[in-house]
Design a protein around this motif. Structure first.
Motif, PDB file in Angstrom:
ATOM      1  N   ASP A 161       0.754  -1.265  -0.100  1.00  0.00           N
ATOM      2  CA  ASP A 161       0.107   0.311  -0.269  1.00  0.00           C
ATOM      3  C   ASP A 161       0.546   1.215   0.303  1.00  0.00           C
ATOM      4  OD1 ASP A 161      -2.098  -1.463   0.321  1.00  0.00           O
ATOM      5  OD2 ASP A 161      -2.107  -1.555   1.781  1.00  0.00           O
ATOM      6  N   TYR A 162       1.911   1.154   0.809  1.00  0.00           N
ATOM      7  CA  TYR A 162       2.956   2.417   0.782  1.00  0.00           C
ATOM      8  C   TYR A 162       3.391   3.034  -0.124  1.00  0.00           C
ATOM      9  CZ  TYR A 162       1.725   2.151   5.955  1.00  0.00           C
ATOM     10  OH  TYR A 162       1.375   2.422   7.055  1.00  0.00           O
ATOM     11  N   HIS A 163       3.903   1.895  -0.816  1.00  0.00           N
ATOM     12  CA  HIS A 163       4.926   1.676  -1.940  1.00  0.00           C
ATOM     13  C   HIS A 163       3.918   2.236  -3.247  1.00  0.00           C
ATOM     14  CE1 HIS A 163       7.450   1.659  -5.182  1.00  0.00           C
ATOM     15  NE2 HIS A 163       5.926   0.323  -6.608  1.00  0.00           N
ATOM     16  N   TYR A 164       2.839   1.950  -3.106  1.00  0.00           N
ATOM     17  CA  TYR A 164       1.930   2.429  -4.681  1.00  0.00           C
ATOM     18  C   TYR A 164       1.059   3.784  -4.117  1.00  0.00           C
ATOM     19  CZ  TYR A 164       2.153  -1.414  -7.464  1.00  0.00           C
ATOM     20  OH  TYR A 164       2.209  -2.169  -8.207  1.00  0.00           O
ATOM     21  N   LYS A 165       1.459   3.901  -2.972  1.00  0.00           N
ATOM     22  CA  LYS A 165       1.552   5.801  -2.234  1.00  0.00           C
ATOM     23  C   LYS A 165       2.401   6.395  -2.230  1.00  0.00           C
ATOM     24  CE  LYS A 165      -2.297   7.597   0.473  1.00  0.00           C
ATOM     25  NZ  LYS A 165      -3.393   8.097   1.961  1.00  0.00           N
ATOM     26  N   TYR A 166       2.941   6.420  -1.291  1.00  0.00           N
ATOM     27  CA  TYR A 166       3.813   7.231  -1.506  1.00  0.00           C
ATOM     28  C   TYR A 166       5.358   7.211  -2.085  1.00  0.00           C
ATOM     29  CZ  TYR A 166       1.459   7.899   2.544  1.00  0.00           C
ATOM     30  OH  TYR A 166       0.408   7.930   4.001  1.00  0.00           O
ATOM     31  N   ASN A 167       5.236   6.032  -3.280  1.00  0.00           N
ATOM     32  CA  ASN A 167       6.700   5.886  -3.781  1.00  0.00           C
ATOM     33  C   ASN A 167       6.551   5.552  -5.067  1.00  0.00           C
ATOM     34  OD1 ASN A 167       9.831   5.523  -5.035  1.00  0.00           O
ATOM     35  ND2 ASN A 167       9.323   3.461  -4.167  1.00  0.00           N
ATOM     36  N   GLY A 168       5.661   4.460  -5.798  1.00  0.00           N
ATOM     37  CA  GLY A 168       5.312   4.097  -7.094  1.00  0.00           C
ATOM     38  C   GLY A 168       6.237   3.562  -8.070  1.00  0.00           C
ATOM     39  N   LYS A 169       7.544   4.101  -8.252  1.00  0.00           N
ATOM     40  CA  LYS A 169       8.288   4.213  -9.593  1.00  0.00           C
ATOM     41  C   LYS A 169       8.783   3.156  -9.235  1.00  0.00           C
ATOM     42  CE  LYS A 169      10.319   7.704  -7.464  1.00  0.00           C
ATOM     43  NZ  LYS A 169      10.905   8.880  -7.541  1.00  0.00           N
ATOM     44  N   PRO A 170       9.336   2.534 -10.405  1.00  0.00           N
ATOM     45  CA  PRO A 170      10.312   0.998 -10.104  1.00  0.00           C
ATOM     46  C   PRO A 170      11.625   1.211  -9.652  1.00  0.00           C
ATOM     47  CG  PRO A 170      10.107   2.294 -12.746  1.00  0.00           C
ATOM     48  CD  PRO A 170       8.615   2.959 -12.217  1.00  0.00           C
ATOM     49  N   SER A 171      12.104  -0.148  -9.530  1.00  0.00           N
ATOM     50  CA  SER A 171      13.488   0.120  -8.795  1.00  0.00           C
ATOM     51  C   SER A 171      14.623   0.526  -9.134  1.00  0.00           C
ATOM     52  CB  SER A 171      13.981  -1.448  -8.191  1.00  0.00           C
ATOM     53  OG  SER A 171      15.219  -1.163  -7.543  1.00  0.00           O
ATOM     54  N   VAL A 172      15.221   1.482  -9.151  1.00  0.00           N
ATOM     55  CA  VAL A 172      16.694   1.718 -10.029  1.00  0.00           C
ATOM     56  C   VAL A 172      17.769   1.542  -9.937  1.00  0.00           C
ATOM     57  CG1 VAL A 172      15.956   4.325 -10.364  1.00  0.00           C
ATOM     58  CG2 VAL A 172      17.356   3.801  -7.431  1.00  0.00           C
ATOM     59  N   SER A 173      17.508  -0.475  -9.046  1.00  0.00           N
ATOM     60  CA  SER A 173      18.689  -0.580  -8.783  1.00  0.00           C
ATOM     61  C   SER A 173      19.024  -1.544  -9.604  1.00  0.00           C
ATOM     62  CB  SER A 173      18.555  -1.434  -7.702  1.00  0.00           C
ATOM     63  OG  SER A 173      19.425  -3.041  -7.121  1.00  0.00           O
ATOM     64  N   VAL A 174      20.771  -1.607 -10.159  1.00  0.00           N
ATOM     65  CA  VAL A 174      21.123  -2.627 -10.829  1.00  0.00           C
ATOM     66  C   VAL A 174      21.632  -3.849 -10.553  1.00  0.00           C
ATOM     67  CG1 VAL A 174      21.461  -0.533 -12.534  1.00  0.00           C
ATOM     68  CG2 VAL A 174      23.701  -1.417 -11.401  1.00  0.00           C
ATOM     69  N   ASP A 175      22.012  -3.678  -9.834  1.00  0.00           N
ATOM     70  CA  ASP A 175      22.077  -5.009  -8.802  1.00  0.00           C
ATOM     71  C   ASP A 175      21.056  -6.132  -8.765  1.00  0.00           C
ATOM     72  OD1 ASP A 175      24.677  -3.788  -8.637  1.00  0.00           O
ATOM     73  OD2 ASP A 175      24.518  -3.210  -6.710  1.00  0.00           O
ATOM     74  N   ALA A 176      21.442  -7.358  -8.440  1.00  0.00           N
ATOM     75  CA  ALA A 176      20.470  -8.566  -8.024  1.00  0.00           C
ATOM     76  C   ALA A 176      19.595  -8.348  -7.561  1.00  0.00           C
ATOM     77  CB  ALA A 176      21.495  -9.800  -8.300  1.00  0.00           C
ATOM     78  N   LYS A 177      18.663  -8.673  -6.137  1.00  0.00           N
ATOM     79  CA  LYS A 177      18.582  -9.535  -5.039  1.00  0.00           C
ATOM     80  C   LYS A 177      19.606 -10.123  -4.504  1.00  0.00           C
ATOM     81  CE  LYS A 177      13.912  -7.316  -5.983  1.00  0.00           C
ATOM     82  NZ  LYS A 177      13.193  -6.122  -5.235  1.00  0.00           N
TER      83      LYS A 177
END
Ligand code: SF4
Ligand code: SF4
Length: 477
Positions: A111-127
């Protein structure tokens, strides 16, 4: 009472409150993961940040005491930027496996991701990968990849259940929640509460694992009958509009899970594990067929036969159930209370691990309604008047009958002795009716119907009036 201003809005705060608590109490929205009203402050998730007006930095609202004249902003550019950055960090190694996660639909990270960020990850490293399926005990599964290290579960076992059963090992992105090696988490009678308070789908209930999507379910308020505490709970079951037509119809009327219903007067936000297992109590094989000495009859025929026995009895005795609702007990007293010598019988039968009292909630009595029937009738001492000629046994438990006495049994679950009764009348269970229980401290809590009863099953409250003659009712009035 300090006056504070949140986004310019004047608020009368309690002097003990933090800014986050004052915001929540006054309907101002601030996100948080690690804060929980019943736990100590950890200040680790950093998403509840606010900006004090005039300052060029942000601070966490969960650890900021209110003070008179304090002015904070929850939606300034600086707050929005910092909050989005914290959400990005929280999601850096979090798998996006919401499609198979039991928390989906209730997950605050989603919920918070969609409400307060919503952007795709900018990380280029594997999780960073971690243990996907770790058994913390027989009841709780841990998915370490989903864990956001809020430490709510750890603080719960330290501060609430007091088993110190969970901790966090390692550092940084190698950190892992783990159970202490002495098995304390397996023995923690309140362990399943960590599933509720985990803000993401890291802690999962084994009994609910992949059982249903939460948006197909709805909760009905109820009361746990497991002990005299009478914790208020939510019984989750399938919504009528999502009823299954092709699969087993029993899935439409089964209890999918049980969660606490926050109640400061009784149980706060917690229940014990026994309360989670109510399906095992309610979904035992049911006795649904009225009988006369073991022969099936209609409900009307059974009620008529019982009424004849009541009318003919000279010394009738009733064993009143301590699992009956306040309304049922009042109905019995109003209709048959003067005619019968009534005694309160402990209902229901003890199971392994019952009868324990502890520092938090559990009570030694295995039945939910001690206070209401004992206010009207004495406790049963296990023996019956040898000259009693009729015994009405309401609920579970074995009874040694006086020789020659007739017996009427009212019960909900299968047991062999029901076939020996002169009259057996099946009665509804708690999930099939509305009512109230009075707990050992005198607090009254209500439960509501979530499933329909079968046609051949009687409602005890109405049944008692049907068994009484007019003179019985007049004598009881
Ligand atoms: S398992 Fe859940 S409650 Fe425990 S620290 Fe991780 S996210 Fe928090
Ligand atoms: S403490 Fe008692 S009433 Fe509360 S959930 Fe446990 S068994 Fe049920």
């Amino acid at each position: 009472m300090p006056t504070i201003f949140i986004d310019g809005r004047e608020i009368q705060a309690d002097k003990e409150q933090t800014v986050l608590e004052a915001a929540i109490a006054n309907g101002c929205e601030l996100p948080y993961f690690c804060y929980h009203p019943a736990l100590s402050i950890a200040g680790s998730c950093r998403v509840c940040v606010v900006q004090v007006e005039g300052r060029s930095w942000v601070e966490i609202g969960c650890n900021m005491p209110v003070s008179d004249g304090l002015r904070v902003l929850t939606d300034s550019d600086l707050v929005r930027e910092h909050r989005a950055a914290m959400l990005e960090l929280t999601l850096l190694n979090h798998p996006v496996d919401c499609g198979i996660c039991d928390k989906a639909g209730e997950c605050t990270l989603q919920d918070y991701h969609y409400k307060y960020n919503g952007k795709p990850s900018v990380s280029v490293d594997a999780k960073v990968h971690a243990t996907k399926y770790h058994e913390l005990g027989p009841r709780v599964i841990l998915d370490n990849e989903r864990c956001i290290l809020c430490s709510r579960c750890v603080r719960f076992t330290r501060e609430i259940s007091k088993t110190n059963a969970l901790g966090i090992q390692q550092r940084g992105d190698h950190s892992l929640v783990r159970a202490s090696e002495d098995g304390a988490f397996e023995r923690d009678a309140y362990s399943d509460n960590v599933v509720d308070i985990c803000p993401v789908g890291a802690l999962l209930s084994r009994s609910f694992l992949h059982r249903a999507r939460v948006w197909y379910l709805e909760p009905t308020p109820s009361v746990c009958p497991g002990c005299a505490r009478g914790c208020t709970v939510q019984v989750w079951h399938r919504k009528q509009e999502w009823k299954l037509h092709a699969l087993d119809p029993a899935k439409n009327t089964r209890i999918e899970r049980v969660t606490p219903l926050d109640n400061p007067k009784v149980n706060g936000p917690w229940i014990c594990n026994k309360g989670r297992d109510l399906a095992k109590v309610f979904e035992r094989p049911r006795a649904l067929q009225p009988m006369l000495r073991g022969s099936p009859v209609t409900l009307d025929a059974a009620v008529a036969a019982a009424r004849d026995l009541v009318a003919a009895a000279k010394r009738p005795v009733a064993l009143v159930s301590s699992w009956g609702s306040n309304e049922e007990i009042a109905a019995f007293a109003a209709s048959l209370g003067a005619r019968f010598a009534g005694f309160v019988k402990q209902d229901h039968v003890a199971h392994p691990g019952d009868g324990v009292e502890d520092h938090l909630l559990r009570r030694p009595e295995n039945h939910p309604n001690c206070a209401a029937p004992l206010a009207r009738f004495p406790a049963w001492n296990g023996t019956l008047d040898p000259v009693a000629d009729l015994v009405l046994v309401w609920g579970e438990g074995s009874v040694r009958l006086p020789e020659g006495a007739k017996v009427i049994r009212l019960d909900s679950y299968e047991r062999p002795e029901l076939a020996d009764a002169d009259v057996f009348i099946p009665i509804s269970i708690q999930t099939e009716r509305n009512g109230r229980y009075t707990n050992f401290e005198g607090v009254v809590s209500a439960f509501s119907r979530c499933f329909a009863k079968a046609d051949a099953v009687a409602d005890a409250e109405a049944l008692f009036a049907a068994l009484a003659t007019r003179s019985d009712r007049e004598a009881a009035a």
